[in-house]
Design a protein around this motif. Sequence first.
Motif, mmCIF file in Angstrom:
data_model
loop_
_atom_site.group_PDB
_atom_site.id
_atom_site.type_symbol
_atom_site.label_atom_id
_atom_site.label_comp_id
_atom_site.label_asym_id
_atom_site.label_seq_id
_atom_site.Cartn_x
_atom_site.Cartn_y
_atom_site.Cartn_z
ATOM 1 N N LEU A 79 -58.257 69.335 19.100
ATOM 2 C CA LEU A 79 -57.591 68.773 20.273
ATOM 3 C C LEU A 79 -56.227 69.442 20.473
ATOM 4 O O LEU A 79 -55.489 69.673 19.510
ATOM 5 N N GLU A 80 -55.906 69.757 21.718
ATOM 6 C CA GLU A 80 -54.612 70.367 22.010
ATOM 7 C C GLU A 80 -53.480 69.382 21.705
ATOM 8 O O GLU A 80 -53.474 68.257 22.184
ATOM 9 N N ARG A 81 -52.547 69.823 20.879
ATOM 10 C CA ARG A 81 -51.414 68.977 20.499
ATOM 11 C C ARG A 81 -50.112 69.702 20.812
ATOM 12 O O ARG A 81 -49.876 70.807 20.323
ATOM 13 N N GLY A 82 -49.264 69.060 21.606
ATOM 14 C CA GLY A 82 -47.975 69.666 21.928
ATOM 15 C C GLY A 82 -47.022 69.623 20.754
ATOM 16 O O GLY A 82 -46.049 70.375 20.687
ATOM 17 N N PHE A 83 -47.285 68.712 19.797
ATOM 18 C CA PHE A 83 -46.458 68.583 18.600
ATOM 19 C C PHE A 83 -47.364 68.210 17.436
ATOM 20 O O PHE A 83 -48.231 67.346 17.564
ATOM 21 N N GLU A 103 -46.802 63.086 17.671
ATOM 22 C CA GLU A 103 -48.050 63.856 17.639
ATOM 23 C C GLU A 103 -49.117 63.217 18.526
ATOM 24 O O GLU A 103 -49.793 63.910 19.295
ATOM 25 N N LEU A 104 -49.282 61.897 18.428
ATOM 26 C CA LEU A 104 -50.300 61.239 19.245
ATOM 27 C C LEU A 104 -49.943 61.292 20.725
ATOM 28 O O LEU A 104 -50.814 61.507 21.575
ATOM 29 N N ALA A 105 -48.661 61.122 21.053
ATOM 30 C CA ALA A 105 -48.238 61.161 22.452
ATOM 31 C C ALA A 105 -48.443 62.538 23.066
ATOM 32 O O ALA A 105 -48.723 62.667 24.259
ATOM 33 N N SER A 106 -48.331 63.579 22.253
ATOM 34 C CA SER A 106 -48.495 64.937 22.771
ATOM 35 C C SER A 106 -49.955 65.271 23.052
ATOM 36 O O SER A 106 -50.257 66.240 23.756
ATOM 37 N N SER A 107 -50.869 64.474 22.506
ATOM 38 C CA SER A 107 -52.296 64.723 22.734
ATOM 39 C C SER A 107 -52.971 63.627 23.553
ATOM 40 O O SER A 107 -54.043 63.841 24.116
ATOM 41 N N ILE A 108 -52.339 62.437 23.643
ATOM 42 C CA ILE A 108 -52.902 61.319 24.413
ATOM 43 C C ILE A 108 -51.793 60.753 25.296
ATOM 44 O O ILE A 108 -51.271 59.667 25.035
ATOM 45 N N PRO A 109 -51.384 61.451 26.348
ATOM 46 C CA PRO A 109 -50.241 61.017 27.156
ATOM 47 C C PRO A 109 -50.600 59.944 28.179
ATOM 48 O O PRO A 109 -50.581 60.169 29.381
ATOM 49 N N ALA A 110 -50.950 58.762 27.691
ATOM 50 C CA ALA A 110 -51.363 57.670 28.583
ATOM 51 C C ALA A 110 -50.424 56.490 28.436
ATOM 52 O O ALA A 110 -49.619 56.419 27.519
ATOM 53 N N SER A 111 -50.533 55.529 29.362
ATOM 54 C CA SER A 111 -49.785 54.291 29.202
ATOM 55 C C SER A 111 -50.431 53.483 28.079
ATOM 56 O O SER A 111 -51.558 53.734 27.681
ATOM 57 N N GLY A 112 -49.703 52.503 27.557
ATOM 58 C CA GLY A 112 -50.284 51.647 26.528
ATOM 59 C C GLY A 112 -49.806 51.940 25.135
ATOM 60 O O GLY A 112 -50.037 51.162 24.219
ATOM 61 N N SER A 113 -49.184 53.117 24.912
ATOM 62 C CA SER A 113 -48.549 53.393 23.641
ATOM 63 C C SER A 113 -49.519 53.241 22.463
ATOM 64 O O SER A 113 -50.615 53.794 22.472
ATOM 65 N N ALA A 114 -49.089 52.492 21.429
ATOM 66 C CA ALA A 114 -49.884 52.352 20.213
ATOM 67 C C ALA A 114 -51.266 51.788 20.500
ATOM 68 O O ALA A 114 -52.245 52.127 19.817
ATOM 69 N N TYR A 115 -51.378 50.931 21.502
ATOM 70 C CA TYR A 115 -52.689 50.381 21.878
ATOM 71 C C TYR A 115 -53.659 51.497 22.268
ATOM 72 O O TYR A 115 -54.783 51.577 21.764
ATOM 73 N N LYS A 141 -47.119 65.849 27.688
ATOM 74 C CA LYS A 141 -47.402 66.428 26.366
ATOM 75 C C LYS A 141 -46.154 67.049 25.749
ATOM 76 O O LYS A 141 -46.041 67.156 24.536
ATOM 77 N N ARG A 142 -45.219 67.462 26.585
ATOM 78 C CA ARG A 142 -43.933 67.971 26.086
ATOM 79 C C ARG A 142 -42.877 66.878 26.052
ATOM 80 O O ARG A 142 -42.179 66.698 25.047
ATOM 81 N N ASN A 143 -42.762 66.129 27.141
ATOM 82 C CA ASN A 143 -41.620 65.237 27.303
ATOM 83 C C ASN A 143 -41.702 63.951 26.491
ATOM 84 O O ASN A 143 -40.671 63.430 26.060
ATOM 85 N N VAL A 144 -42.910 63.406 26.282
ATOM 86 C CA VAL A 144 -43.007 62.151 25.524
ATOM 87 C C VAL A 144 -42.600 62.354 24.058
ATOM 88 O O VAL A 144 -41.737 61.632 23.547
ATOM 89 N N PRO A 145 -43.191 63.329 23.325
ATOM 90 C CA PRO A 145 -42.732 63.509 21.933
ATOM 91 C C PRO A 145 -41.263 63.894 21.831
ATOM 92 O O PRO A 145 -40.538 63.412 20.957
#
Length: 489
Positions: free
Chosen positions: A426-430, A84-96, A270-274
């Motif tokens: 916020l737009e969420r892909g998942f 869910e977070l990756a689909s709305s915040i597709p940046a490097s750094g992951s959990a950080y 937003k699609r591929n990371v989740p």
Amino acid sequence: MTTGVWQKLMRTKSADAEVSDGHGGELKRTLGLFPLVMLGVGATIGTGIFFAMGEAVPKAGPAVIWSFVLAGLAAALTALCYAELASSIPASGSAYSYTYVTIGEFVAYIVGACLLLEYALAASATSIGWSEYLNNFLKNSVGWEIPEALRSPLLVRGDTGLEMHWGHINLPPIILVCMCCFLLLRGARESATVNAVMVMIKIAILAFFSAVAFSAFKTSNFVPFNPFGLSSIDGAGNKMGIVAAAGTIFFSFIGLDTVATAGAEVKNPKRNVPLGIILALIIVVAAYIAVAVAAMGAQPASAFKGQEAGLAVILQNVLGAKWPAVLLSAGAVISVFSVTLVTIYGQTRILFAIGRDGLIPKVFQSVNSRTLAPVVNTVIVCVVVGLIGGFVDSAYLWDMVSMGTLVAFSLVSVGVIVMRYKAPNLERGFKLPFGPWVIPVLSVAVCLFIIKDLPVETYRVFFIWMTVVIVGYFLYGIRHSKLGQQGPS
């Protein structure tokens, strides 16, 4: 603590700002869904199966299968939160990066420190395991072994505690890390392509192992099935049981986080990371359980303790021939190369994200103008990983990796709840099923349940690391934060 300092600690980025950073041209979007899934599988399959059985089975016996299920459950719940977070915040750094947007700068810095601990020690530990399988391959294929002084570390965990073996160095891990460094300096696309090939070889080798091991399956190897219960302590004060073993092997799910670290280099993130996280998890859990059941069925639980290159030895014992062990050792050498490669890659991208935010020196965010790879960052990481792999016993590393992973995973799950209320539109892909509370709360609960049975010395080292990190934040990070210079969003 003054109100001003508290505001600095809790300042957050907007999701739009974080996404913008990911598109800022510093890193190039070259990864599609397949190489992304292979990154996750490559960073995961190989660690728990190739090495951790020797550490986990003595703690849980045949019930280690339930340890894999418990660790997989925690990973699955957290993977959905990541998605869910990756689909709305597709940046490097992951959990950080996710924590910076949802909870605040200081907590994000702590999460980043957990991730750095997790990735550095995981890469070092897997490179040590690579040394074992390389030696097994050479011994069974050409009849030559790496001299003991060149494949054993300086610092060893003995029966009486820490032992110094002067004149010893584990050289193969250092060589492996140098090869990984060379590939990573060429850029993400080239590294991902090599990794995808190695992952396909790895899956084929593990399928071969499972088929052979199942041919020697004995139900008597599962008796007694659960000798240490859910959680217990042995006569020497060591934590035993299903939960303790789950804590030891949990590091092997680190690959799920690696998928998220690549957020700034993924096409259609937003699609591929989740989707990449979920597909990688399905492949990993299925492979782990299949190989664990096959291995436990092929030899008694008592045989796993201290067994070097365990899966190769099982094949040799089952078939009474060297060639299967040679084949599996060769596959493990390739497999662990990919694990180490992707784990180092993940750490450099987390350092890149933290450096970009000004919380650590800016040298960590500088990239090569031609390859767009963070060169100095990569070299520094490889030097540290190589030194740990060359001089430290892997027995010290696995539980520390699990601690860092579990803490980071817990805070990501909390971040989902915060983000749902902070930015409901916020737009969420998942989006998580069952609302914003059920899965995140279950994820945190399972992670804490596993953390409680990690060894006392793991807590001690983790506390020391956190103390160093917090001091570093107040001496450098809080004053150089780019968000602090711009003002909070």
